[in-house]
Design a protein around this motif. Sequence first.
Motif, PDB file in Angstrom:
ATOM      1  N   SER A   1      -6.254  -6.664  30.065  1.00  0.00           N
ATOM      2  CA  SER A   1      -6.019  -7.506  28.896  1.00  0.00           C
ATOM      3  C   SER A   1      -4.611  -8.070  28.941  1.00  0.00           C
ATOM      4  N   ARG A   2      -4.320  -8.946  28.028  1.00  0.00           N
ATOM      5  CA  ARG A   2      -2.950  -9.396  27.852  1.00  0.00           C
ATOM      6  C   ARG A   2      -2.450  -9.033  26.453  1.00  0.00           C
ATOM      7  N   VAL A   3      -3.338  -8.451  25.650  1.00  0.00           N
ATOM      8  CA  VAL A   3      -2.972  -8.074  24.278  1.00  0.00           C
ATOM      9  C   VAL A   3      -2.103  -6.815  24.331  1.00  0.00           C
ATOM     10  N   GLY A   4      -0.990  -6.834  23.645  1.00  0.00           N
ATOM     11  CA  GLY A   4      -0.044  -5.731  23.697  1.00  0.00           C
ATOM     12  C   GLY A   4      -0.632  -4.404  23.234  1.00  0.00           C
ATOM     13  N   VAL A   5      -0.350  -3.360  24.003  1.00  0.00           N
ATOM     14  CA  VAL A   5      -0.771  -1.999  23.628  1.00  0.00           C
ATOM     15  C   VAL A   5       0.393  -1.044  23.864  1.00  0.00           C
ATOM     16  N   PRO A   6       0.496   0.021  23.062  1.00  0.00           N
ATOM     17  CA  PRO A   6       1.541   1.014  23.310  1.00  0.00           C
ATOM     18  C   PRO A   6       1.158   1.916  24.488  1.00  0.00           C
ATOM     19  N   GLN A   7       2.146   2.576  25.041  1.00  0.00           N
ATOM     20  CA  GLN A   7       1.849   3.534  26.110  1.00  0.00           C
ATOM     21  C   GLN A   7       1.161   4.748  25.506  1.00  0.00           C
ATOM     22  N   LEU A   8       0.010   5.115  26.058  1.00  0.00           N
ATOM     23  CA  LEU A   8      -0.768   6.246  25.551  1.00  0.00           C
ATOM     24  C   LEU A   8      -0.770   7.422  26.510  1.00  0.00           C
ATOM     25  N   LEU A   9      -0.607   7.145  27.784  1.00  0.00           N
ATOM     26  CA  LEU A   9      -0.701   8.193  28.807  1.00  0.00           C
ATOM     27  C   LEU A   9       0.693   8.523  29.342  1.00  0.00           C
ATOM     28  N   PRO A  10       0.873   9.749  29.844  1.00  0.00           N
ATOM     29  CA  PRO A  10       2.190  10.132  30.372  1.00  0.00           C
ATOM     30  C   PRO A  10       2.539   9.325  31.630  1.00  0.00           C
ATOM     31  N   ASP A  11       3.819   9.186  31.880  1.00  0.00           N
ATOM     32  CA  ASP A  11       4.295   8.374  33.010  1.00  0.00           C
ATOM     33  C   ASP A  11       3.663   8.773  34.338  1.00  0.00           C
ATOM     34  N   ASP A  12       3.391  10.065  34.505  1.00  0.00           N
ATOM     35  CA  ASP A  12       2.910  10.533  35.815  1.00  0.00           C
ATOM     36  C   ASP A  12       1.382  10.601  35.880  1.00  0.00           C
ATOM     37  N   HIS A  13       0.698   9.933  34.959  1.00  0.00           N
ATOM     38  CA  HIS A  13      -0.771   9.974  34.935  1.00  0.00           C
ATOM     39  C   HIS A  13      -1.347   9.449  36.255  1.00  0.00           C
TER      40      HIS A  13
ATOM     41  N   PRO B   1     -18.059 -15.143  18.478  1.00  0.00           N
ATOM     42  CA  PRO B   1     -17.074 -14.879  17.426  1.00  0.00           C
ATOM     43  C   PRO B   1     -16.506 -16.148  16.811  1.00  0.00           C
ATOM     44  N   PRO B   2     -16.133 -16.054  15.544  1.00  0.00           N
ATOM     45  CA  PRO B   2     -15.459 -17.189  14.891  1.00  0.00           C
ATOM     46  C   PRO B   2     -14.029 -17.312  15.411  1.00  0.00           C
ATOM     47  N   THR B   3     -13.329 -18.342  14.955  1.00  0.00           N
ATOM     48  CA  THR B   3     -11.945 -18.547  15.363  1.00  0.00           C
ATOM     49  C   THR B   3     -11.067 -17.398  14.872  1.00  0.00           C
ATOM     50  N   GLY B   4     -10.207 -16.949  15.733  1.00  0.00           N
ATOM     51  CA  GLY B   4      -9.285 -15.898  15.334  1.00  0.00           C
ATOM     52  C   GLY B   4      -8.634 -15.261  16.545  1.00  0.00           C
ATOM     53  N   SER B   5      -7.527 -14.577  16.321  1.00  0.00           N
ATOM     54  CA  SER B   5      -6.851 -13.863  17.406  1.00  0.00           C
ATOM     55  C   SER B   5      -7.684 -12.659  17.814  1.00  0.00           C
ATOM     56  N   ALA B   6      -7.361 -12.094  18.956  1.00  0.00           N
ATOM     57  CA  ALA B   6      -8.090 -10.907  19.421  1.00  0.00           C
ATOM     58  C   ALA B   6      -7.997  -9.792  18.388  1.00  0.00           C
ATOM     59  N   ASN B   7      -6.790  -9.536  17.899  1.00  0.00           N
ATOM     60  CA  ASN B   7      -6.639  -8.434  16.952  1.00  0.00           C
ATOM     61  C   ASN B   7      -7.365  -8.711  15.636  1.00  0.00           C
ATOM     62  N   PHE B   8      -7.327  -9.990  15.208  1.00  0.00           N
ATOM     63  CA  PHE B   8      -8.084 -10.354  14.004  1.00  0.00           C
ATOM     64  C   PHE B   8      -9.571 -10.095  14.218  1.00  0.00           C
TER      65      PHE B   8
ATOM     66  N   GLY C   1     -11.972  -9.469  27.528  1.00  0.00           N
ATOM     67  CA  GLY C   1     -12.360  -9.319  26.133  1.00  0.00           C
ATOM     68  C   GLY C   1     -12.090 -10.595  25.354  1.00  0.00           C
ATOM     69  N   MET C   2     -11.479 -10.437  24.180  1.00  0.00           N
ATOM     70  CA  MET C   2     -11.205 -11.594  23.323  1.00  0.00           C
ATOM     71  C   MET C   2      -9.722 -11.938  23.355  1.00  0.00           C
ATOM     72  N   ALA C   3      -9.063 -11.605  24.475  1.00  0.00           N
ATOM     73  CA  ALA C   3      -7.616 -11.822  24.571  1.00  0.00           C
ATOM     74  C   ALA C   3      -7.242 -13.274  24.335  1.00  0.00           C
ATOM     75  N   TYR C   4      -8.109 -14.183  24.714  1.00  0.00           N
ATOM     76  CA  TYR C   4      -7.812 -15.605  24.495  1.00  0.00           C
ATOM     77  C   TYR C   4      -8.087 -16.038  23.051  1.00  0.00           C
ATOM     78  N   GLY C   5      -8.512 -15.093  22.230  1.00  0.00           N
ATOM     79  CA  GLY C   5      -8.615 -15.296  20.786  1.00  0.00           C
ATOM     80  C   GLY C   5      -9.102 -16.647  20.336  1.00  0.00           C
ATOM     81  N   GLU C   6      -8.166 -17.433  19.798  1.00  0.00           N
ATOM     82  CA  GLU C   6      -8.493 -18.710  19.157  1.00  0.00           C
ATOM     83  C   GLU C   6      -9.062 -19.739  20.129  1.00  0.00           C
ATOM     84  N   LEU C   7      -8.889 -19.527  21.427  1.00  0.00           N
ATOM     85  CA  LEU C   7      -9.475 -20.480  22.379  1.00  0.00           C
ATOM     86  C   LEU C   7     -10.999 -20.426  22.328  1.00  0.00           C
ATOM     87  N   GLY C   8     -11.504 -19.349  21.768  1.00  0.00           N
ATOM     88  CA  GLY C   8     -12.923 -19.318  21.454  1.00  0.00           C
ATOM     89  C   GLY C   8     -13.808 -18.647  22.488  1.00  0.00           C
TER      90      GLY C   8
END
Lengths: 273, 319
Positions: free
Chosen positions: B170-182, B288-295, B115-122
């Motif tokens: 990805s390398r962009v941080g995400v919270p755990q959404l699924l149970p441990d035993d998924h 995309p223009p310059t910016g982080s993935a989340n931006f 995806g856009m994980a490399y953000g500002e690298l373009g």
Amino acid sequence: MTTEDLRRMANRIRRRDLQAVFEAGAGHIGGEMSVTDILTALYFRILNVDPANPLDPERDRFVLSKGHTACALYVTLAEKGFIPKEEVATFLKPHSRLNGHPNRTKVPGVETNTGPLGHGLPVAVGMAISAKLSGAAWRTFVVTGDGEMQEGSNWEALSSAAQYKLDNLTLIIDHNRLQQGARLADTNNLAPFAPKLEAFGWAVREIDGHDMDQIVAALSPDSVTPGKPNAIVAHTNKGHGISFMSDNVAWHHKVPNAEQYKQAMAELEEAVQ
Amino acid sequence: MNAVTKEPKLYDCRDAFTATLEAMAAENGDIVAVCNDSVGSSKLAGFRDRFPERLINVGIAEQTLVGVGAGLANGGKLPFVCGAACFLTGRALEQIKADVAYSDTNVKLVGISSGMAYGELGPTHHSTEDFAWVRAIPNVAVVAPCDNVETAAAVAFAAEYTGPIFLRLSRVGVPQLLPDDHRFELGKAVTLRDGTDVTIIANGVLTHRAMLAADKLAAAGIEARVLNMATVRPIDEDAIVKAAEETGAIVTCEEHTIFGGLGSAVAEVVVETRPALMKRLGVPGIFPPTGSANFLLDEFGMSPDGIAAAASDLIERKA
């Protein structure tokens, strides 16, 4: 098989290939005639392969990177017993296993699907690394065209092969000096190959790619330089064995008419006498 | 339900990938990792230290990266071929097609920092066409896990599965959404939240945002269904048809161009089975223009508010 027997077999493969291309109305006869002696030596003298067990983990691997000359490979595989000889007659027919380029999932004995140029050598490098990791003795052989060496992927793979000291890998360049549209020298002249390959860390031999004794000697385990991947620059002629096709750029994938077919077959039959 | 805590722990899914790979490699001597000078970015340093001979680094050479993977598989190895998703798919697409998919070799393609994980690298470093490219090739499963648990489960699945698979991490941080035993099931969407007003379908880093959007919608009295659709091919037709029938409106969210990716795959099913209103959120067909993935995700309407607004808009149009 003695080299005399190998010569006879190569002649038989050329005749069957010529017939198949004539009957199918398509094929790459020029490059098929240039690579036939190499294929014959590999399958009937060098390769440890078994038609009864085509996926034997310990088999030698052979990759025809110049996949457009598939018909020569199919005829060779048929002579070796991997596919029925009569199946060659289905070459290019609807739903035939014998497509214009070889397919490993359909044709026993084929190791990887080639066609787009510059694919076989990187895959062969992976095969050779795999054997090294396993401590296995099987060897990997790959044939490319000389024009095909213009693909940059080959030079990535040449460098990786030297880095991994793949002395269990042998590259044979079918150096017939012609590519699809023109002479190599008039297009993007990589020749001479030997100094370039040596600069990339390969051990290189140059042979007459139609001299069976030289082919067999170059492919034998005794010729391997330890610690380096091995390349054989096989000097060949496109359309070899058929006077009006030989070294003629027009015969990359031209199909002979009935008269030309008759003459070509007569020349090949005469050569076997 | 599904209240999101204020500061959830965020996971870099590459860690789940390499931890799983190393654990499997300790048990299975055939597992090898292949990389293109990407030991650091693929987080393979631990693998290299534990299994130095089984880390094949071909250098900066993606065509050879994938070709070598196919050759290793031919020799009986189980290769995980790792590289930045943009280069792995873009540079070596023909190797993926011919050497891996068409040759039906047992290669595991791992696209890192997708995806856009490399953000500002373009845009050169963004991998926002890979769903479309790889999905168009027969015989390759395409999977974009949504969190650390699904990443680990998908990597374990890939090792068990016979055949080509593309894991898009990805390398962009995400919270755990699924149970441990998924347990990962190929081609099966996971219903993270049920609802009947609208369905939000997402994968990868967007699933987390889809859940936040559903919270916002719930606060406004709208019950959104959230489907985590990690597998883009084979797509979960049943879940899509059901969503179209039961909610009548579908928003798709992906870290990918809206042309040819998850949204397109969903739309293909919708138009041929149970036509329903849809909105495809993603990169709107521009560099995309310059910016982080989340931006950039926010910029392209995929903030939780943006997704919620797209869902509300569809619901209005339904009425």
